[in-house]
Design an enzyme around this catalytic site. Structure first.
Site, mmCIF file in Angstrom:
data_model
loop_
_atom_site.group_PDB
_atom_site.id
_atom_site.type_symbol
_atom_site.label_atom_id
_atom_site.label_comp_id
_atom_site.label_asym_id
_atom_site.label_seq_id
_atom_site.Cartn_x
_atom_site.Cartn_y
_atom_site.Cartn_z
ATOM 1 N N GLU A 291 -25.967 -40.662 63.937
ATOM 2 C CA GLU A 291 -26.357 -41.936 62.496
ATOM 3 C C GLU A 291 -25.727 -43.316 62.304
ATOM 4 O O GLU A 291 -25.899 -43.807 62.610
ATOM 5 C CB GLU A 291 -25.513 -40.871 61.229
ATOM 6 C CG GLU A 291 -27.058 -40.530 60.355
ATOM 7 C CD GLU A 291 -26.947 -39.987 58.477
ATOM 8 O OE1 GLU A 291 -25.731 -40.236 58.329
ATOM 9 O OE2 GLU A 291 -27.516 -39.233 58.221
ATOM 10 N N HIS A 312 -21.900 -19.447 78.644
ATOM 11 C CA HIS A 312 -23.607 -18.374 78.731
ATOM 12 C C HIS A 312 -24.902 -19.009 78.007
ATOM 13 O O HIS A 312 -25.604 -17.776 78.296
ATOM 14 C CB HIS A 312 -22.900 -16.971 78.728
ATOM 15 C CG HIS A 312 -21.283 -16.989 79.014
ATOM 16 N ND1 HIS A 312 -20.784 -16.169 80.082
ATOM 17 C CD2 HIS A 312 -20.169 -17.117 78.106
ATOM 18 C CE1 HIS A 312 -20.075 -15.800 80.717
ATOM 19 N NE2 HIS A 312 -19.072 -16.918 79.176
ATOM 20 N N LYS A 424 -36.849 -39.558 53.143
ATOM 21 C CA LYS A 424 -35.834 -39.534 51.908
ATOM 22 C C LYS A 424 -37.092 -39.767 50.635
ATOM 23 O O LYS A 424 -37.868 -39.222 49.343
ATOM 24 C CB LYS A 424 -35.389 -40.029 51.681
ATOM 25 C CG LYS A 424 -33.837 -38.919 52.166
ATOM 26 C CD LYS A 424 -32.346 -40.417 51.053
ATOM 27 C CE LYS A 424 -31.561 -39.908 51.967
ATOM 28 N NZ LYS A 424 -29.724 -40.431 51.773
HETATM 29 O O1 PA5 Z 1 -23.306 -40.043 55.985
HETATM 30 C C1 PA5 Z 1 -24.513 -40.433 55.421
HETATM 31 O O2 PA5 Z 1 -24.227 -41.903 54.702
HETATM 32 C C2 PA5 Z 1 -25.744 -39.594 55.117
HETATM 33 O O3 PA5 Z 1 -25.122 -37.967 55.435
HETATM 34 C C3 PA5 Z 1 -24.692 -39.030 53.332
HETATM 35 O O4 PA5 Z 1 -24.079 -38.539 53.466
HETATM 36 C C4 PA5 Z 1 -26.013 -37.633 53.110
HETATM 37 O O5 PA5 Z 1 -27.358 -38.188 53.405
HETATM 38 C C5 PA5 Z 1 -25.497 -37.277 51.226
HETATM 39 O O6 PA5 Z 1 -25.505 -38.694 50.456
HETATM 40 P P1 PA5 Z 1 -25.215 -38.594 49.480
HETATM 41 O O7 PA5 Z 1 -23.525 -38.398 49.604
HETATM 42 O O8 PA5 Z 1 -25.045 -39.800 48.457
HETATM 43 O O9 PA5 Z 1 -26.076 -37.169 49.037
#
Ligand code: PA5
Length: 447
Positions: A291, A312, A424
Site C-alpha cells: 500500500e 517445500h 470501496k
Molecule cells: O493502512 C491503511 O490505511 C488501510 O489498510 C486501513 O487501515 C484499512 O483500510 C482499514 O481502514 P479503517 O481503519 O479506516 O477502518
C-alpha cells in the site's frame, strides 16, 4: 548499549550474485542522498504522515493503557479485536510473534485471551467464535480509523446485538472500546451515543499504527511488555538519525530494494522468516510495502513467505524462476529453549539424533540462503538476537522506516492509498449508502 537487530546483506552484492546484485558504486550514489533525506524527514517530523515516529515516545499513552488494562483484567477473560488492514494487521503480528498459535489455550491468568474478528464478512468465523467465548467475559476492541469501513463495522453491529441479547442494553456499553478518529464519523457518533470508551486512533495511516494503541492495547491485555516494544522502536529511530548507510540499516535495506527494482527489474520482494511465529508479521509487512509503494505504475510486489515450510513449496520458483526477486530472511539467533531430537539407531534418519530442532532451523536457513546465492539470487537476512518485545519493536520500526526511505528514493508519497478507494465506493453504492447512487448505477451494469 542496547543490542540491535542486524541486517546481513552480503548475498545482495554483485560480488556474490554477479550482475543480479548491487554494485558498491550504486550504493555510494544513494549514500550521498541520505543526509538530505534525513534533513527533510527531520524538518517534517511533526507532520501528520510522520507522526508514527513519535509513537514510541508517547509515555502519556502508556500510562493510560496500563490503567485501562488493570480494569480489563479485573472484568474480562477475552478481548476480541475487530478491525481490518492497518487497523488489525499490526496487533495480529505482535500477538502472533509473542504469543503464537496456542496462546489462548496456554494462557493462565497472565492475560486475556485475544481473538480477531473484523477482517472478513464471511459469517463462519464469527459464528464459530461465538461458540467459544463467554460474551459476559469479553471486551470488544473496535478499531477503525475512518469509522466507515464495511467489514469491521458489519461485524461490530452483529456482535453488538449479540452482547445486548446477553447482558442487556443498559450494560452492553461496558463491553466495547472504540479506536477511531474523533470526528463526525459514524463509529465515533455511535460510540458517543452509546457511552463506549473511545480511544483516539493514531491519526496517520493505519499501516503505520502497529505501535499505537491499536497494537499496544491487545498486546498489554495479553500480558506482554509493551514498554520494551516501544524501547525497541526507539533504538531503531536512533540509528535512523545516522547519515551513513552502514549504520542506518533501514535506509540500507531501502537502498538495496530500490536498486534491485530500478537497476535490475527485480520487482518482487519476499519476506521469509525462519521463525514460525513471525508468519503474521510477514502479512503486516506485505500490506506496508504494497500500500505504501504500489502507486503511479510503480511498485514492489511483496510476498509473505515462511521458512522452512516454503522450502517445500516456493523455493523452486525463487531458485530457478525468473530473476525478478529479492528475498529477505529473518532469523532468530537465540531460542530460550531448544528441543533435542531423540536418537534412533540403525536407520537412515539416525543422523538427526542429538541435534536441536532450533539448530536444524538455522541449518535450513543457511542452506537455503547459500544455495540461492550460488544460483545468483540476491538475498539478505535480518538477524534478531532473540524473539522478544524489544527486538520485535525494532523489527516493526525497521520496516516502517525502511518504507519511508524507499518513498524518498522513489520520490513517491508512501502514506496515501488512492487505489483502494474505488472498490470501496462501489461497495457503498451496492449496499445502499447515501451519496453513492452514481457508483451503484455504474457497477450494476456488470451484474
Ligand atoms: O493502512 C491503511 O490505511 C488501510 O489498510 C486501513 O487501515 C484499512 O483500510 C482499514 O481502514 P479503517 O481503519 O479506516 O477502518
Amino acid at each position: 548499549m542496547a543490542r540491535m537487530i542486524k541486517y546481513d546483506y552480503k548475498f545482495m552484492s554483485d560480488k556474490k550474485v554477479g550482475r543480479f546484485g548491487f554494485r558498491q558504486k550504486e550504493l555510494a550514489d544513494l549514500q550521498k542522498k541520505l543526509g538530505k533525506i534525513n534533513e527533510k524527514l527531520d524538518k517534517a517530523k511533526n507532520s501528520h504522515d510522520l507522526s508514527f515516529r513519535a509513537l514510541p515516545y508517547d509515555y502519556k499513552m502508556l500510562t493510560h493503557l496500563y490503567k485501562l488494562n488493570k480494569i480489563l483484567r479485573n472484568h474480562f477473560d477475552n478481548m476480541v479485536v475487530v478491525g481490518i488492514g492497518g487497523s488489525e494487521l499490526g496487533a495480529k503480528a505482535i500477538h502472533g510473534a509473542l504469543a503464537g498459535d496456542y496462546a489462548n489455550q496456554l494462557r493462565n491468568k497472565k492475560g486475556l485471551k485475544i481473538y480477531f474478528a473484523g477482517d472478513t464478512t464471511d459469517p463462519k468465523p464469527v459464528l464459530d467464535l461465538l461458540k467459544i467465548i463467554d460474551l459476559k467475559k469479553t471486551i470488544f476492541f473496535i478499531v477503525s480509523r475512518s469509522g466507515l469501513t464495511i467489514e469491521p463495522l458489519a461485524n461490530f453491529l452483529f456482535l453488538r446485538k449479540k452482547v445486548i441479547e446477553k447482558v442487556g442494553k443498559s450494560h452492553h456499553a461496558n463491553h466495547f472500546i472504540v479506536s477511531t478518529l474523533s470526528n463526525k464519523n459514524p463509529l465515533y457518533q455511535i460510540a458517543k451515543r452509546e457511552g463506549y470508551l473511545v480511544l483516539p486512533h493514531y491519526a496517520g495511516g493505519g499501516r503505520y499504527s502497529a505501535l499505537s494503541i491499536n497494537g499496544l492495547l491487545p498486546a498489554l491485555a495479553a500480558g506482554f511488555d509493551i514498554k520494551n516494544l516501544l524501547k525497541g522502536a526507539r533504538a531503531i529511530d536512533k540509528i535512523c538519525k545516522s547519515n551513513k548507510l552502514e549504520k542506518n540499516s533501514p535506509a540500507l535495506f531501502a537502498a538495496l530494494q530500490y536498486l534491485a527494482y530500478k537497476k535490475r527489474q527485480q520487482n518482487i520482494s519476499i519476506l521469509m522468516p525462519y521463525s514460525y511465529y513471525l508468519d503474521d508479521f510477514s502479512f503486516w509487512f506485505r500490506q506496508l510495502m504494497a500500500e505504501s509503494v504500489g502507486k503511479k505504475k510503480l511498485g514492489i510486489t511483496p510476498i509473505a513467505s515462511l521458512g522452512p515450510s516454503d522450502q517445500h513449496s516456493q523455493i523452486q520458483l525463487y531458485m530457478d524462476g525468473p530473476h525478478d526477486k529479492v528475498i529477505t530472511f529473518v532469523r532468530v539467533e537465540k531460542i530460550r529453549f531448544d528441543l533435542q531430537i531423540p536418537k534412533y539407531k540403525n536407520s537412515e534418519i539416525s543422523y538427526l539424533g542429538g541435534h536441536g530442532l532450533n539448530s536444524v532451523l538455522k541449518i535450513e536457513h543457511l542452506a537455503t540462503s547459500v544455495s540461492l546465492m550460488e544460483n545468483k539470487r540476491p538475498n539478505g537476512t535480518i538477524i534478531l538476537p532473540e524473539l522478544n518485545e524489544f527486538y520485535l519493536g525494532q523489527l516493526f520500526f525497521f520496516f516502517e522506516m525502511a518504507v519511508v526511505y524507499l518513498g524518498e528514493f522513489f520520490n513517491i508519497n508512501v502514506f496515501d492509498q488512492p487505489g483502494v478507494e474505488q472498490s470501496k465506493k462501489y461497495m457503498y453504492g451496492l449496499l445502499g449508502r447515501k451519496g453513492f447512487e452514481k457508483e451503484a448505477r455504474e457497477i450494476r451494469r456488470y451484474i
